[in-house]
Scaffold this motif. Sequence first.
Motif, PDB file in Angstrom:
ATOM      1  N   LYS A  71       0.027  14.064  -0.069  1.00 20.87           N
ATOM      2  CA  LYS A  71       0.530  13.071   0.877  1.00 20.87           C
ATOM      3  C   LYS A  71       0.036  11.692   0.487  1.00 20.87           C
ATOM      4  O   LYS A  71      -1.142  11.516   0.158  1.00 20.87           O
ATOM      5  N   GLN A  72       0.952  10.711   0.521  1.00 20.27           N
ATOM      6  CA  GLN A  72       0.582   9.349   0.165  1.00 20.27           C
ATOM      7  C   GLN A  72       1.469   8.379   0.929  1.00 20.27           C
ATOM      8  O   GLN A  72       2.679   8.553   1.010  1.00 20.27           O
ATOM      9  N   SER A  73       0.887   7.338   1.463  1.00 22.79           N
ATOM     10  CA  SER A  73       1.649   6.309   2.161  1.00 22.79           C
ATOM     11  C   SER A  73       2.238   5.334   1.150  1.00 22.79           C
ATOM     12  O   SER A  73       1.602   4.990   0.160  1.00 22.79           O
ATOM     13  N   LEU A  74       3.457   4.880   1.401  1.00 21.19           N
ATOM     14  CA  LEU A  74       4.076   3.868   0.546  1.00 21.19           C
ATOM     15  C   LEU A  74       3.680   2.461   0.992  1.00 21.19           C
ATOM     16  O   LEU A  74       3.974   1.483   0.315  1.00 21.19           O
ATOM     17  N   ARG A  75       3.058   2.354   2.146  1.00 21.68           N
ATOM     18  CA  ARG A  75       2.529   1.099   2.696  1.00 21.68           C
ATOM     19  C   ARG A  75       3.573  -0.008   2.806  1.00 21.68           C
ATOM     20  O   ARG A  75       3.321  -1.159   2.447  1.00 21.68           O
ATOM     21  N   THR A  76       4.748   0.364   3.294  1.00 20.25           N
ATOM     22  CA  THR A  76       5.779  -0.631   3.553  1.00 20.25           C
ATOM     23  C   THR A  76       6.744  -0.090   4.598  1.00 20.25           C
ATOM     24  O   THR A  76       6.914   1.115   4.728  1.00 20.25           O
ATOM     25  N   LYS A  77       7.364  -0.984   5.336  1.00 21.21           N
ATOM     26  CA  LYS A  77       8.403  -0.610   6.296  1.00 21.21           C
ATOM     27  C   LYS A  77       9.779  -1.006   5.775  1.00 21.21           C
ATOM     28  O   LYS A  77      10.786  -0.624   6.332  1.00 21.21           O
ATOM     29  N   ASP A  78       9.801  -1.785   4.707  1.00 20.77           N
ATOM     30  CA  ASP A  78      11.044  -2.240   4.100  1.00 20.77           C
ATOM     31  C   ASP A  78      11.664  -1.092   3.290  1.00 20.77           C
ATOM     32  O   ASP A  78      11.051  -0.566   2.364  1.00 20.77           O
ATOM     33  N   VAL A  79      12.884  -0.710   3.628  1.00 19.97           N
ATOM     34  CA  VAL A  79      13.530   0.452   3.017  1.00 19.97           C
ATOM     35  C   VAL A  79      13.744   0.265   1.517  1.00 19.97           C
ATOM     36  O   VAL A  79      13.475   1.173   0.727  1.00 19.97           O
ATOM     37  N   SER A  80      14.216  -0.898   1.108  1.00 17.27           N
ATOM     38  CA  SER A  80      14.457  -1.105  -0.324  1.00 17.27           C
ATOM     39  C   SER A  80      13.147  -1.092  -1.109  1.00 17.27           C
ATOM     40  O   SER A  80      13.081  -0.550  -2.221  1.00 17.27           O
ATOM     41  N   GLU A  81      12.106  -1.671  -0.558  1.00 21.91           N
ATOM     42  CA  GLU A  81      10.794  -1.639  -1.218  1.00 21.91           C
ATOM     43  C   GLU A  81      10.245  -0.213  -1.245  1.00 21.91           C
ATOM     44  O   GLU A  81       9.632   0.209  -2.226  1.00 21.91           O
ATOM     45  N   ALA A  82      10.479   0.543  -0.178  1.00 25.62           N
ATOM     46  CA  ALA A  82      10.027   1.934  -0.123  1.00 25.62           C
ATOM     47  C   ALA A  82      10.691   2.759  -1.219  1.00 25.62           C
ATOM     48  O   ALA A  82      10.049   3.618  -1.834  1.00 25.62           O
ATOM     49  N   ARG A  83      11.955   2.502  -1.485  1.00 28.84           N
ATOM     50  CA  ARG A  83      12.657   3.233  -2.556  1.00 28.84           C
ATOM     51  C   ARG A  83      12.019   2.956  -3.914  1.00 28.84           C
ATOM     52  O   ARG A  83      11.832   3.859  -4.723  1.00 28.84           O
ATOM     53  N   VAL A  84      11.691   1.709  -4.165  1.00 22.47           N
ATOM     54  CA  VAL A  84      11.055   1.333  -5.429  1.00 22.47           C
ATOM     55  C   VAL A  84       9.684   1.994  -5.543  1.00 22.47           C
ATOM     56  O   VAL A  84       9.340   2.600  -6.561  1.00 22.47           O
ATOM     57  N   ARG A  85       8.894   1.883  -4.484  1.00 29.06           N
ATOM     58  CA  ARG A  85       7.549   2.456  -4.501  1.00 29.06           C
ATOM     59  C   ARG A  85       7.584   3.975  -4.594  1.00 29.06           C
ATOM     60  O   ARG A  85       6.735   4.584  -5.242  1.00 29.06           O
ATOM     61  N   PHE A  86       8.578   4.599  -3.953  1.00 29.97           N
ATOM     62  CA  PHE A  86       8.701   6.050  -4.004  1.00 29.97           C
ATOM     63  C   PHE A  86       8.949   6.511  -5.435  1.00 29.97           C
ATOM     64  O   PHE A  86       8.322   7.454  -5.911  1.00 29.97           O
ATOM     65  N   SER A  87       9.846   5.829  -6.128  1.00 31.78           N
ATOM     66  CA  SER A  87      10.156   6.202  -7.516  1.00 31.78           C
ATOM     67  C   SER A  87       8.919   6.100  -8.397  1.00 31.78           C
ATOM     68  O   SER A  87       8.627   7.001  -9.193  1.00 31.78           O
ATOM     69  N   LYS A  88       8.177   5.023  -8.246  1.00 34.80           N
ATOM     70  CA  LYS A  88       6.964   4.827  -9.036  1.00 34.80           C
ATOM     71  C   LYS A  88       5.917   5.891  -8.681  1.00 34.80           C
ATOM     72  O   LYS A  88       5.289   6.480  -9.559  1.00 34.80           O
ATOM     73  N   SER A  89       5.763   6.150  -7.394  1.00 36.37           N
ATOM     74  CA  SER A  89       4.788   7.122  -6.936  1.00 36.37           C
ATOM     75  C   SER A  89       5.122   8.527  -7.448  1.00 36.37           C
ATOM     76  O   SER A  89       4.233   9.268  -7.870  1.00 36.37           O
ATOM     77  N   MET A  90       6.399   8.882  -7.425  1.00 36.73           N
ATOM     78  CA  MET A  90       6.804  10.208  -7.900  1.00 36.73           C
ATOM     79  C   MET A  90       6.571  10.354  -9.406  1.00 36.73           C
ATOM     80  O   MET A  90       6.171  11.413  -9.874  1.00 36.73           O
ATOM     81  N   ALA A  91       6.806   9.294 -10.155  1.00 41.38           N
ATOM     82  CA  ALA A  91       6.558   9.335 -11.601  1.00 41.38           C
ATOM     83  C   ALA A  91       5.066   9.542 -11.881  1.00 41.38           C
ATOM     84  O   ALA A  91       4.688  10.338 -12.750  1.00 41.38           O
ATOM     85  N   GLU A  92       4.214   8.829 -11.138  1.00 43.49           N
ATOM     86  CA  GLU A  92       2.766   8.974 -11.308  1.00 43.49           C
ATOM     87  C   GLU A  92       2.311  10.377 -10.907  1.00 43.49           C
ATOM     88  O   GLU A  92       1.447  10.974 -11.563  1.00 43.49           O
ATOM     89  N   LEU A  93       2.898  10.904  -9.850  1.00 39.36           N
ATOM     90  CA  LEU A  93       2.547  12.242  -9.386  1.00 39.36           C
ATOM     91  C   LEU A  93       2.974  13.299 -10.400  1.00 39.36           C
ATOM     92  O   LEU A  93       2.220  14.230 -10.700  1.00 39.36           O
ATOM     93  N   ALA A  94       4.163  13.157 -10.961  1.00 40.22           N
ATOM     94  CA  ALA A  94       4.635  14.098 -11.972  1.00 40.22           C
ATOM     95  C   ALA A  94       3.720  14.071 -13.199  1.00 40.22           C
ATOM     96  O   ALA A  94       3.411  15.125 -13.777  1.00 40.22           O
ATOM     97  N   GLU A  95       3.259  12.886 -13.584  1.00 38.85           N
ATOM     98  CA  GLU A  95       2.338  12.777 -14.713  1.00 38.85           C
ATOM     99  C   GLU A  95       1.003  13.450 -14.381  1.00 38.85           C
ATOM    100  O   GLU A  95       0.429  14.159 -15.208  1.00 38.85           O
ATOM    101  N   ARG A  96       0.533  13.261 -13.157  1.00 37.07           N
ATOM    102  CA  ARG A  96      -0.729  13.887 -12.729  1.00 37.07           C
ATOM    103  C   ARG A  96      -0.617  15.407 -12.780  1.00 37.07           C
ATOM    104  O   ARG A  96      -1.503  16.097 -13.291  1.00 37.07           O
TER     105      ARG A  96
END
Length: 80
Positions: A15-40
Amino acid sequence: MPTDLVGHVGRSIEKQSLRTKDVSEARVRFSKSMAELAERWSNLRAGLVRPTYEQHLVGLEQIGADEERPAVHQLDMRDL
């Protein structure tokens, strides 16, 4: 959490917070977060772990080098 890693990590939910309420920013952060998680997860499957900051400092003292970031070391998952 992939089922093959639950035993190594000790939890079934990642579980990880994206720390934003902005939907478009959340999409960007989600993609980056998922890539980092897949690498981990990939690194965990390969037995690679990043040493803690304290372990890194000890390593630097032993070799007398000044590295900008910690190295990745091989770890046998049976040792966990």
